[in-house]
Design a protein around this motif. Structure first.
Motif, PDB file in Angstrom:
ATOM      1  N   GLY A 136       0.783  -1.233   0.000  1.00  0.00           N
ATOM      2  CA  GLY A 136       0.000   0.000   0.000  1.00  0.00           C
ATOM      3  C   GLY A 136       0.814   1.281   0.000  1.00  0.00           C
ATOM      4  N   VAL A 137       2.008   1.264  -0.595  1.00  0.00           N
ATOM      5  CA  VAL A 137       2.807   2.479  -0.667  1.00  0.00           C
ATOM      6  C   VAL A 137       3.171   2.806  -2.106  1.00  0.00           C
ATOM      7  N   VAL A 138       3.407   4.089  -2.342  1.00  0.00           N
ATOM      8  CA  VAL A 138       3.988   4.540  -3.602  1.00  0.00           C
ATOM      9  C   VAL A 138       5.294   5.205  -3.225  1.00  0.00           C
ATOM     10  N   HIS A 139       6.348   4.881  -3.960  1.00  0.00           N
ATOM     11  CA  HIS A 139       7.653   5.463  -3.646  1.00  0.00           C
ATOM     12  C   HIS A 139       8.246   6.102  -4.898  1.00  0.00           C
ATOM     13  N   ARG A 140       9.156   7.027  -4.665  1.00  0.00           N
ATOM     14  CA  ARG A 140       9.873   7.697  -5.737  1.00  0.00           C
ATOM     15  C   ARG A 140      11.353   7.684  -5.390  1.00  0.00           C
ATOM     16  N   LYS A 141      12.186   7.615  -6.399  1.00  0.00           N
ATOM     17  CA  LYS A 141      13.625   7.694  -6.197  1.00  0.00           C
ATOM     18  C   LYS A 141      13.956   9.031  -5.546  1.00  0.00           C
ATOM     19  N   THR A 142      14.826   9.019  -4.555  1.00  0.00           N
ATOM     20  CA  THR A 142      15.212  10.244  -3.863  1.00  0.00           C
ATOM     21  C   THR A 142      16.085  11.087  -4.787  1.00  0.00           C
ATOM     22  N   ASN A 143      15.656  12.322  -5.056  1.00  0.00           N
ATOM     23  CA  ASN A 143      16.444  13.217  -5.898  1.00  0.00           C
ATOM     24  C   ASN A 143      17.229  14.183  -5.016  1.00  0.00           C
ATOM     25  N   GLN A 144      18.058  15.015  -5.631  1.00  0.00           N
ATOM     26  CA  GLN A 144      18.912  15.913  -4.864  1.00  0.00           C
ATOM     27  C   GLN A 144      18.106  16.922  -4.048  1.00  0.00           C
ATOM     28  N   THR A 145      17.005  17.421  -4.601  1.00  0.00           N
ATOM     29  CA  THR A 145      16.165  18.375  -3.882  1.00  0.00           C
ATOM     30  C   THR A 145      15.623  17.751  -2.595  1.00  0.00           C
TER      31      THR A 145
END
Length: 75
Positions: free
Chosen positions: A22-31
């Protein structure tokens, strides 16, 4: 326990996950890394937690960063 959500979550264009976690994740970017006080972007950030999901019940929170899952490094 309640799900902490940023004000803008309802405005984000996020697809509701189909996975059991039940999660959505995104690659950690520099910001995001800068905002979180990280020296460099690593891992994945949680951007959505579905209500009544395994992730919700486990204590994960929005903007948590997962660096490793089991033996796998999250790049």
């Amino acid at each position: 326990m309640s799900c902490r959500r940023p004000k803008a979550q309802k405005d984000r264009d996020i697809a509701v996950p189909k996975a059991d976690l039940g999660v959505v994740h995104r690659k950690t970017n520099q910001t995001a890394a800068d905002k979180l006080g990280m020296k460099e972007p690593k891992g994945v950030r949680i951007v959505y937690i579905g209500p009544n999901s395994v992730a919700f019940d486990s204590g994960l929170h929005l903007e948590d960063v997962i660096l490793k899952f089991g033996d796998k490094t999250m790049d």
